[in-house]
Design an enzyme around this catalytic site. Structure first.
Site, PDB file in Angstrom:
ATOM      1  N   ASP A   9       0.926  -1.130  -0.013  1.00 51.26           N
ATOM      2  CA  ASP A   9      -0.104  -0.066   0.022  1.00 51.26           C
ATOM      3  C   ASP A   9       0.689   1.378  -0.131  1.00 51.26           C
ATOM      4  O   ASP A   9       2.075   1.262  -0.260  1.00 51.26           O
ATOM      5  CB  ASP A   9      -0.883  -0.104   1.173  1.00 51.26           C
ATOM      6  CG  ASP A   9      -0.161  -0.079   2.560  1.00 51.26           C
ATOM      7  OD1 ASP A   9       1.052   0.146   2.643  1.00 51.26           O
ATOM      8  OD2 ASP A   9      -0.975  -0.356   3.479  1.00 51.26           O
ATOM      9  N   CYS A  30       3.938   1.363   2.427  1.00 53.00           N
ATOM     10  CA  CYS A  30       4.983   0.287   2.278  1.00 53.00           C
ATOM     11  C   CYS A  30       6.434   0.810   2.880  1.00 53.00           C
ATOM     12  O   CYS A  30       7.089  -0.056   3.478  1.00 53.00           O
ATOM     13  CB  CYS A  30       4.879  -0.421   0.899  1.00 53.00           C
ATOM     14  SG  CYS A  30       5.721   0.504  -0.276  1.00 53.00           S
ATOM     15  N   HIS A  56       7.236   0.938  -4.702  1.00 50.14           N
ATOM     16  CA  HIS A  56       6.896  -0.138  -3.852  1.00 50.14           C
ATOM     17  C   HIS A  56       8.477  -0.955  -3.327  1.00 50.14           C
ATOM     18  O   HIS A  56       9.379  -0.890  -3.909  1.00 50.14           O
ATOM     19  CB  HIS A  56       6.456  -1.083  -4.711  1.00 50.14           C
ATOM     20  CG  HIS A  56       5.912  -2.111  -3.445  1.00 50.14           C
ATOM     21  ND1 HIS A  56       5.717  -3.665  -3.934  1.00 50.14           N
ATOM     22  CD2 HIS A  56       5.439  -2.259  -2.248  1.00 50.14           C
ATOM     23  CE1 HIS A  56       5.415  -4.429  -2.936  1.00 50.14           C
ATOM     24  NE2 HIS A  56       5.265  -3.651  -1.756  1.00 50.14           N
TER      25      HIS A  56
END
Length: 308
Positions: free
Chosen positions: A85, A88, A300
């Site tokens: 999400d 992260c 990410h």
């Protein structure tokens, strides 16, 4: 249409609906599984790479090369996958701080962080902090200070408790139980965002009064049209972290400055360039503990596990 044809049509429609319903249930269960995936599970790095990057596209070849470089040159043998999400990066950093048992930042010894919301609002005249947003939870008005205080209390309380655990295995088990994707985690990340905002306010006031030297990255931060001052930084950048976006590169400098850790990032999309291994530190930070991250796309992040 005969009775048989009508029944057949009805059965087909029912089957189609059931297939659609099963797909929706499958996607829902997959989201549940992903959101509750444990951040602490270690996966063999090359096994993870082989699973994620199949095929012969240029990107797949590049990523396989990057992971092999990590494995052989930098001794990264395992990876801890972090829930994907918008928190992260904060999750990956705080997990490592807690699992290493690191102390609270030294600047918090002279500053009562529990009183920071009221201090900024009443003593420093920053009434605009009431427009602070908590991830996907938008403007909260008169409730802002109370929510901020609860977030900071949660972060400080858990941080002090876990840093007092000397046994490494016991500390790891504590982290395993703590990082499960619940609302408590979100309080941690919102508290960290607020500590970042506090550092921005302090730096801005130092620049305005020429009181002391501040890290160079603040000059770059205040040079942007979207963050000319603390208010614009909060409204245009900080408020959306956890909701619509993660952290930018400049935010990483601010994050490590606020938490007093050295953040080192393996940027896999930058293989064979000087930016493959990115360090967000200055000389004065050389004694800070290291926090390692892996990213394929600067959005990410996962946690690398180095074993010689």
């Amino acid at each position: 249409m005969t009775v048989f044809a009508t029944a057949l049509w009805f059965c087909r429609q029912l089957c189609a609906y059931l297939v659609h319903l099963l797909k929706r249930c499958s996607r829902y269960l997959q989201r549940i599984f992903t959101n509750n995936r444990t951040v602490w599970d270690e996966t063999d790095l090359l096994v993870f790479c082989a699973k994620e990057w199949k095929g012969e596209t240029e990107q797949a070849k590049q990523m396989r090369e990057s992971y092999k470089t990590l494995f052989w040159k930098y001794h990264v043998k395992y990876i801890r996958q972090v829930n994907g999400d918008k928190y992260c990066l904060l999750r990956a950093v705080l997990f490592q701080i807690f699992s290493q048992g690191l102390p609270l930042p030294s600047w918090t010894k002279a500053t009562d962080i529990l009183k920071l919301p009221e201090k900024l609002l009443y003593s420093q005249g920053c009434n605009w902090i009431q427009q602070y947003s908590f991830g996907s939870q938008q403007y909260t008005g008169s409730n802002t200070l109370g929510i901020l205080r609860k977030c900071i209390e949660a972060l400080k309380g858990q941080w002090m408790e876990i840093s007092g655990i000397k046994d490494e295995a016991q500390r790891q088990n504590f982290c395993n139980a703590l990082f499960t994707g619940g609302s408590m985690e979100h309080k941690f990340y919102e508290a960290i965002k607020f500590l970042m905002l506090y550092q921005v306010i302090e730096a801005y006031e130092c620049l305005a009064s020429n009181q002391e030297c501040i890290p160079n990255f603040f000059s770059d931060l205040f040079r942007r049209d979207t963050s000319l001052d603390p208010l614009s930084y909060m409204m245009n950048h900080l408020n959306s972290i956890g909701d619509r976006r993660g952290l930018d590169q400049i935010d990483l400098f601010l994050l490590e400055h606020s938490l007093e850790v050295k953040i080192i990032v393996y940027r896999l999309c930058k293989i064979n360039t000087k930016d493959f291994l990115e360090m967000y530190t200055d000389e004065y930070q050389r004694d800070w503990h290291e926090v390692l991250l892996i990213t394929e796309d600067d959005r990410h992040y996962h946690i690398p596990v180095v074993k010689i």
